[in-house]
Design a protein around this motif. Structure first.
Motif, PDB file in Angstrom:
ATOM      1  N   LEU A  15      33.166  46.411  63.381  1.00 17.56           N
ATOM      2  CA  LEU A  15      34.444  45.744  63.688  1.00 17.56           C
ATOM      3  C   LEU A  15      35.159  45.121  62.641  1.00 17.56           C
ATOM      4  N   HIS A  16      34.275  44.732  61.569  1.00 23.28           N
ATOM      5  CA  HIS A  16      34.580  43.770  60.529  1.00 23.28           C
ATOM      6  C   HIS A  16      35.577  44.622  59.331  1.00 23.28           C
ATOM      7  N   GLU A  17      35.371  46.274  59.472  1.00 26.77           N
ATOM      8  CA  GLU A  17      35.853  46.803  58.468  1.00 26.77           C
ATOM      9  C   GLU A  17      37.375  47.182  58.487  1.00 26.77           C
ATOM     10  N   GLN A  18      38.021  47.088  59.529  1.00 31.32           N
ATOM     11  CA  GLN A  18      39.313  47.428  59.636  1.00 31.32           C
ATOM     12  C   GLN A  18      40.093  46.444  60.939  1.00 31.32           C
ATOM     13  N   GLY A  19      41.349  46.321  60.962  1.00 28.90           N
ATOM     14  CA  GLY A  19      42.122  45.940  62.312  1.00 28.90           C
ATOM     15  C   GLY A  19      41.637  44.441  62.299  1.00 28.90           C
ATOM     16  N   CYS A  20      41.886  43.869  63.612  1.00 28.74           N
ATOM     17  CA  CYS A  20      41.737  42.453  63.811  1.00 28.74           C
ATOM     18  C   CYS A  20      41.090  42.495  65.221  1.00 28.74           C
ATOM     19  N   PHE A  21      39.999  41.651  65.513  1.00 27.85           N
ATOM     20  CA  PHE A  21      39.418  41.760  66.557  1.00 27.85           C
ATOM     21  C   PHE A  21      39.164  40.166  67.107  1.00 27.85           C
ATOM     22  N   LEU A  22      39.298  39.938  68.816  1.00 23.65           N
ATOM     23  CA  LEU A  22      39.098  38.837  69.350  1.00 23.65           C
ATOM     24  C   LEU A  22      37.597  38.710  69.657  1.00 23.65           C
ATOM     25  N   ILE A  23      36.719  37.331  69.148  1.00 21.68           N
ATOM     26  CA  ILE A  23      35.441  37.188  69.716  1.00 21.68           C
ATOM     27  C   ILE A  23      35.166  35.820  70.286  1.00 21.68           C
ATOM     28  N   PRO A  24      35.353  36.069  71.531  1.00 22.10           N
ATOM     29  CA  PRO A  24      35.271  34.811  72.406  1.00 22.10           C
ATOM     30  C   PRO A  24      34.145  34.237  72.303  1.00 22.10           C
ATOM     31  N   ASN A  25      34.134  32.718  72.853  1.00 23.61           N
ATOM     32  CA  ASN A  25      32.546  31.995  72.747  1.00 23.61           C
ATOM     33  C   ASN A  25      32.337  31.548  74.092  1.00 23.61           C
ATOM     34  N   LYS A 172      35.037  31.126  48.078  1.00 27.57           N
ATOM     35  CA  LYS A 172      34.643  31.960  47.018  1.00 27.57           C
ATOM     36  C   LYS A 172      33.257  32.163  46.656  1.00 27.57           C
ATOM     37  N   ALA A 173      32.892  30.749  46.361  1.00 32.13           N
ATOM     38  CA  ALA A 173      31.367  30.829  46.120  1.00 32.13           C
ATOM     39  C   ALA A 173      30.493  31.165  47.124  1.00 32.13           C
ATOM     40  N   TYR A 174      30.617  30.972  48.314  1.00 19.61           N
ATOM     41  CA  TYR A 174      29.850  31.810  49.407  1.00 19.61           C
ATOM     42  C   TYR A 174      30.199  33.145  49.496  1.00 19.61           C
ATOM     43  N   ALA A 175      31.089  33.491  49.145  1.00 20.45           N
ATOM     44  CA  ALA A 175      31.368  35.012  48.914  1.00 20.45           C
ATOM     45  C   ALA A 175      30.197  35.454  47.955  1.00 20.45           C
ATOM     46  N   GLU A 176      30.351  34.916  46.914  1.00 19.00           N
ATOM     47  CA  GLU A 176      29.869  35.249  45.638  1.00 19.00           C
ATOM     48  C   GLU A 176      28.063  35.166  45.955  1.00 19.00           C
ATOM     49  N   ALA A 177      27.601  34.259  46.779  1.00 25.12           N
ATOM     50  CA  ALA A 177      26.456  34.025  47.156  1.00 25.12           C
ATOM     51  C   ALA A 177      25.793  34.747  48.124  1.00 25.12           C
ATOM     52  N   GLY A 178      26.642  35.713  48.774  1.00 25.67           N
ATOM     53  CA  GLY A 178      26.323  36.771  49.719  1.00 25.67           C
ATOM     54  C   GLY A 178      26.665  36.745  51.036  1.00 25.67           C
ATOM     55  N   GLN A 192      48.109  28.577  54.617  1.00 27.09           N
ATOM     56  CA  GLN A 192      46.650  28.283  54.604  1.00 27.09           C
ATOM     57  C   GLN A 192      45.868  29.504  55.051  1.00 27.09           C
ATOM     58  N   ILE A 193      46.211  30.298  55.871  1.00 24.35           N
ATOM     59  CA  ILE A 193      45.691  31.489  56.513  1.00 24.35           C
ATOM     60  C   ILE A 193      45.751  32.768  55.288  1.00 24.35           C
ATOM     61  N   VAL A 194      46.674  32.973  54.877  1.00 21.56           N
ATOM     62  CA  VAL A 194      47.186  33.681  53.861  1.00 21.56           C
ATOM     63  C   VAL A 194      46.155  33.347  52.723  1.00 21.56           C
ATOM     64  N   ALA A 195      46.249  32.252  52.186  1.00 18.49           N
ATOM     65  CA  ALA A 195      45.435  31.645  51.058  1.00 18.49           C
ATOM     66  C   ALA A 195      44.062  31.933  51.016  1.00 18.49           C
ATOM     67  N   VAL A 196      43.696  31.716  52.383  1.00 18.33           N
ATOM     68  CA  VAL A 196      41.962  31.755  52.482  1.00 18.33           C
ATOM     69  C   VAL A 196      41.605  33.538  52.383  1.00 18.33           C
ATOM     70  N   VAL A 197      42.640  34.268  52.988  1.00 16.99           N
ATOM     71  CA  VAL A 197      42.450  35.748  53.009  1.00 16.99           C
ATOM     72  C   VAL A 197      42.325  36.347  51.907  1.00 16.99           C
ATOM     73  N   GLN A 198      43.304  35.810  51.086  1.00 13.67           N
ATOM     74  CA  GLN A 198      43.759  36.313  49.571  1.00 13.67           C
ATOM     75  C   GLN A 198      42.269  36.016  48.769  1.00 13.67           C
ATOM     76  N   ALA A 199      41.965  34.907  48.954  1.00 15.69           N
ATOM     77  CA  ALA A 199      41.090  34.135  47.963  1.00 15.69           C
ATOM     78  C   ALA A 199      39.507  34.952  48.192  1.00 15.69           C
ATOM     79  N   VAL A 200      39.253  35.535  49.379  1.00  8.20           N
ATOM     80  CA  VAL A 200      37.759  36.179  49.442  1.00  8.20           C
ATOM     81  C   VAL A 200      38.236  37.607  49.627  1.00  8.20           C
ATOM     82  N   ALA A 201      39.226  38.359  49.424  1.00  8.00           N
ATOM     83  CA  ALA A 201      39.502  39.702  49.771  1.00  8.00           C
ATOM     84  C   ALA A 201      38.661  40.358  48.471  1.00  8.00           C
ATOM     85  N   PRO A 202      38.019  41.604  49.263  1.00  9.01           N
ATOM     86  CA  PRO A 202      38.329  42.284  50.471  1.00  9.01           C
ATOM     87  C   PRO A 202      37.474  41.961  51.464  1.00  9.01           C
ATOM     88  N   LYS A 203      36.614  40.852  51.438  1.00 15.76           N
ATOM     89  CA  LYS A 203      35.803  40.252  52.445  1.00 15.76           C
ATOM     90  C   LYS A 203      36.609  40.013  53.640  1.00 15.76           C
TER      91      LYS A 203
END
Length: 273
Positions: A15-25, A172-178, A192-203
């Motif tokens: 589910l995390h490889e493409q597209g966008c999905f809702l994960i309700p709680n 970024k540090a958390y992405a590098e940590a695994g 803000q959302i775009v900045a976060v997406v771009q900072a950790v891409a492609p994760k």
């Protein structure tokens, strides 16, 4: 159970490889089964929603209670379950690793580790400490088979420290940590959302939408977000219905607070398995 734990985890990663999905709680078995019946593809626990159902504040349930709750959710539904695992329920990286191994044993498909402290004066952990805790979680998952998704959370915005540069540096540090997926609850503007997406891409990035928003799911997908969760919002919505009906009963002696209540036969039909 129609699917094995391994199948659920594989489906969750896909589910995390493409597209966008809702994960309700959901916050209990009934809410989990209802959400499953609507066709959602995955679920996530909510520390706040579950705590309130136990008469406790968010963060007020001990590790053993959280683990039992996760095990119950996993066993009740055919969907992958992501665990809101708060700060790892431990004071040290070694303790986080122990807790994570226990969480993996419940069968969850993913789990998040956040960097908040609960201390109002210093609400976010020192970065080096936060990274060490996330690395410990990564090792624990890898030693347990490696198929459980690890989510790294930067809590700056949600604890009142709306520092976007520090949030990005942490993610970024958390992405590098695994971390396999990154999450900054509290961000809400497109910038803000775009900045976060771009900072950790492609994760992939998880976005919390816990209140009414002008953004639609399509809008959020266009910004590059992979998944959208709602935290304790559904639980709060349920509580608001209870509060309204109960106050009308107590304060006015009237029963019209029950207008629009869920159908008794429909609920019975949902849970008749």
């Amino acid at each position: 159970m129609s699917f094995t734990i391994q199948q659920k985890r594989a489906a969750f990663r896909a589910l995390h490889e493409q597209g966008c999905f809702l994960i309700p709680n959901p916050w209990d078995v009934g809410s989990a089964l209802y959400l499953q019946s609507l066709g959602f593809k995955a679920l996530a626990s909510t520390s706040s929603g579950f705590a309130w159902s136990q008469g406790r504040p968010d963060g007020g349930v001990a590790r053993e209670g959280v683990l039992e709750h996760l095990r119950t959710l996993v066993q009740a539904t055919d969907l992958p379950v992501n665990a809101d695992f708060e700060g790892g329920h431990a004071a040290t990286p070694e303790g986080v690793a122990e807790s994570v191994r226990m969480a993996v044993d419940t069968g969850v498909a993913g789990l998040s580790i956040e960097d908040s402290t609960g201390d109002r004066e210093a609400p976010v952990r020192d970065l080096a400490d936060a990274v060490a805790r996330l690395r410990a979680a990564r090792v624990a998952i890898d030693e347990s088979g490696g198929d459980t998704l690890l989510v790294g959370r930067a809590e700056n915005f949600i604890v009142g420290r709306a520092d976007l540069p520090d949030t990005l540096a942490r993610l970024k540090a958390y992405a590098e940590a695994g971390a396999d997926c990154l999450y900054a609850p509290g961000i809400h503007t497109r910038e803000q959302i775009v900045a976060v997406v771009q900072a950790v891409a492609p994760k992939p990035v998880n976005l919390l939408v816990g209140s009414a928003s002008d953004l639609t799911l399509d809008d959020i997908a266009a910004l590059g977000v992979r998944r959208v969760s709602v935290g304790g919002a559904l639980a709060r919505a349920a509580w608001s219905g209870l509060q309204r009906a109960a106050r009308i009963l107590q304060q006015e002696g009237r029963f019209d607070g029950f207008a629009g209540a869920a159908s008794h036969p429909e609920l019975n039909a949902l849970f008749r398995r």
